[in-house]
Design an enzyme around this catalytic site. Structure first.
Site, PDB file in Angstrom:
ATOM      1  N   ASP A 184       0.842  -1.204   0.000  1.00 27.91           N
ATOM      2  CA  ASP A 184       0.000   0.000   0.000  1.00 27.91           C
ATOM      3  C   ASP A 184       0.879   1.257   0.000  1.00 27.91           C
ATOM      4  O   ASP A 184       0.377   2.379  -0.103  1.00 27.91           O
ATOM      5  CB  ASP A 184      -1.009   0.000   1.159  1.00 27.91           C
ATOM      6  CG  ASP A 184      -0.339  -0.027   2.515  1.00 27.91           C
ATOM      7  OD1 ASP A 184       0.894  -0.199   2.575  1.00 27.91           O
ATOM      8  OD2 ASP A 184      -1.058   0.121   3.528  1.00 27.91           O
ATOM      9  N   SER A 185       2.197   1.063   0.026  1.00 33.41           N
ATOM     10  CA  SER A 185       3.116   2.188  -0.218  1.00 33.41           C
ATOM     11  C   SER A 185       2.842   2.784  -1.593  1.00 33.41           C
ATOM     12  O   SER A 185       3.265   3.907  -1.877  1.00 33.41           O
ATOM     13  CB  SER A 185       4.577   1.721  -0.124  1.00 33.41           C
ATOM     14  OG  SER A 185       4.787   0.569  -0.918  1.00 33.41           O
TER      15      SER A 185
ATOM     16  N   ASP B 159      -1.205  -6.076  -0.379  1.00 32.16           N
ATOM     17  CA  ASP B 159      -1.526  -5.475   0.920  1.00 32.16           C
ATOM     18  C   ASP B 159      -3.021  -5.229   1.061  1.00 32.16           C
ATOM     19  O   ASP B 159      -3.663  -4.737   0.121  1.00 32.16           O
ATOM     20  CB  ASP B 159      -0.842  -4.104   1.025  1.00 32.16           C
ATOM     21  CG  ASP B 159       0.320  -4.111   2.006  1.00 32.16           C
ATOM     22  OD1 ASP B 159       0.401  -5.020   2.847  1.00 32.16           O
ATOM     23  OD2 ASP B 159       1.149  -3.190   1.907  1.00 32.16           O
TER      24      ASP B 159
ATOM     25  N   LYS C 151      -1.439  -9.318   2.723  1.00 31.17           N
ATOM     26  CA  LYS C 151      -0.647  -8.911   3.905  1.00 31.17           C
ATOM     27  C   LYS C 151      -1.480  -7.954   4.751  1.00 31.17           C
ATOM     28  O   LYS C 151      -2.181  -7.097   4.191  1.00 31.17           O
ATOM     29  CB  LYS C 151       0.663  -8.233   3.485  1.00 31.17           C
ATOM     30  CG  LYS C 151       1.472  -7.712   4.691  1.00 31.17           C
ATOM     31  CD  LYS C 151       2.890  -7.375   4.343  1.00 31.17           C
ATOM     32  CE  LYS C 151       3.115  -6.022   3.738  1.00 31.17           C
ATOM     33  NZ  LYS C 151       2.679  -4.875   4.587  1.00 31.17           N
TER      34      LYS C 151
ATOM     35  N   GLU D 272      -1.192  -5.547   8.536  1.00 28.91           N
ATOM     36  CA  GLU D 272      -0.325  -5.060   9.611  1.00 28.91           C
ATOM     37  C   GLU D 272      -0.849  -5.642  10.917  1.00 28.91           C
ATOM     38  O   GLU D 272      -1.992  -5.391  11.312  1.00 28.91           O
ATOM     39  CB  GLU D 272      -0.299  -3.523   9.607  1.00 28.91           C
ATOM     40  CG  GLU D 272       0.358  -3.019   8.337  1.00 28.91           C
ATOM     41  CD  GLU D 272       0.589  -1.520   8.294  1.00 28.91           C
ATOM     42  OE1 GLU D 272       0.325  -0.830   9.295  1.00 28.91           O
ATOM     43  OE2 GLU D 272       1.040  -1.041   7.236  1.00 28.91           O
TER      44      GLU D 272
ATOM     45  N   GLU E 213       9.472  -4.469  10.120  1.00 29.07           N
ATOM     46  CA  GLU E 213       9.891  -3.172   9.557  1.00 29.07           C
ATOM     47  C   GLU E 213      10.441  -2.244  10.640  1.00 29.07           C
ATOM     48  O   GLU E 213       9.848  -2.102  11.724  1.00 29.07           O
ATOM     49  CB  GLU E 213       8.695  -2.481   8.863  1.00 29.07           C
ATOM     50  CG  GLU E 213       9.076  -1.099   8.342  1.00 29.07           C
ATOM     51  CD  GLU E 213       8.109  -0.501   7.331  1.00 29.07           C
ATOM     52  OE1 GLU E 213       7.095  -1.135   6.999  1.00 29.07           O
ATOM     53  OE2 GLU E 213       8.402   0.629   6.871  1.00 29.07           O
TER      54      GLU E 213
HETATM   55  O1  KIV Z   1       3.566  -1.142   1.611  1.00 26.31           O
HETATM   56  C1  KIV Z   1       4.717  -1.582   1.528  1.00 26.31           C
HETATM   57  O2  KIV Z   1       5.464  -1.329   0.574  1.00 26.31           O
HETATM   58  C2  KIV Z   1       5.206  -2.416   2.616  1.00 26.31           C
HETATM   59  C3  KIV Z   1       6.671  -2.738   2.615  1.00 26.31           C
HETATM   60  C4  KIV Z   1       7.425  -1.562   3.034  1.00 26.31           C
HETATM   61  C5  KIV Z   1       6.973  -3.936   3.426  1.00 26.31           C
HETATM   62  O3  KIV Z   1       4.470  -2.789   3.473  1.00 26.31           O
END
Ligand code: KIV
Length: 275
Positions: free
Chosen positions: A51-52, A90, A120, A122, A189
């Site tokens: 989600d980055s 994510d 994924k 958190e 992280e």
């Molecule tokens: O969203 C993302 O890119 C991440 C990575 C930094 C692990 O969660």
């Protein structure tokens, strides 16, 4: 890409990545688009549609504004561009924290509409039961502990976690509970030196580090950071290229050529057929 070609290579599934615990480090990078996924696929075991993407591609200030629809579109692009790596997408902020049932509906939608191999989340005390709920219903889940970007509005700024003994113990416990709930791997992280190694030695799932030292079972970076697309990179990133500089030079050269009428030249135009 033909379905025949897709069938020829089997992407790793959650149990394959889980079995890599303590073996050759697992190579992971983020990907958001088909052409970049195609470039990374040959070299990576796992591509994360993080989600980055909200900050890296859409210019958002943090990951809170990222929607399920954005993750589906980018997940579909990465699946189209790759054929060999495991693709994990994510779950964005607000799509899994409310209830396990809502998390299941959203995770199932992500899996069905993208074809990805896992999602994924958190991890935190309230999410552990949700991980258990998802895994028991056939959704492979990767956890994420330490610095959790979706929680920075509550936890505070983007800075390393686990600097006090209390926080270290809490993060270690979260990693342990995440694994016991059935996560096949856990992203660690931005944690202080030594903690990632302790987590790696404690939990049965492989740890994937980002800003967490080499004491992990694998590593991940935001691809645009390691390629040098931004003028600032966090301390833990190694820049393997200077794409920002290269793009700047290329665009300046193009602009000069256009203004001087050097582009397009004879090699770059179409000619009418003789006769
Ligand atoms: O969203 C993302 O890119 C991440 C990575 C930094 C692990 O969660």
């Amino acid at each position: 890409m033909s379905s025949q070609r897709q069938e020829a290579v089997r992407r790793p599934a959650a149990p394959d990545i889980h079995a890599r615990k303590g073996q050759t480090p697992i190579v992971c990078l983020t990907a958001y688009t088909a052409p970049v996924a195609e470039l990374l696929d040959e070299h990576c075991d796992l591509l994360l549609v993080g989600d980055s993407v909200g900050m890296v591609v859409h210019g958002l200030p943090n990951t809170v504004g990222v929607t399920l629809e954005m993750m589906i579109l980018h997940g579909q692009a990465v699946m189209r561009g790759s054929r060999k790596a495991m693709v994990v997408v994510d779950m964005p902020f607000g799509s899994y924290e409310g209830s396990a049932e809502a998390a299941y509906a959203n995770a199932a939608r992500l899996m069905k509409e993208t074809g990805c191999q896992a999602v994924k989340v958190e991890s935190g005390p309230t999410v552990v039961d949700t991980i258990d709920y998802l895994v028991k219903r056939g959704i492979p889940v990767m956890g994420h502990v330490g610095l959790r970007p979706q929680s920075t509005l509550v936890d505070g700024a983007f800075k390393a976690r686990g600097k006090t003994s209390e926080e270290r113990a809490r993060i270690l416990e979260e990693a342990r509970l995440t694994t016991e709930a059935g996560a096949f791997a856990v992203v660690v992280e931005g944690v202080a030196e030594g903690l990632a190694r302790e987590i790696t030695e404690t939990i049965s799932a492989p740890t994937i580090g980002i800003g967490a030292s080499a004491g992990c079972d694998g590593q991940i970076l935001v691809t645009d950071d390691m390629l040098g697309l931004f003028d600032w990179t966090p301390k833990f990133v190694r820049r393997y290229a200077d794409l920002r500089g290269e793009i700047g030079k290329a665009v300046a050269a193009y602009a000069e050529d256009v203004r001087a009428r050097r582009f397009p030249g004879p090699a770059e135009i179409y000619f009418a057929k003789a006769g």
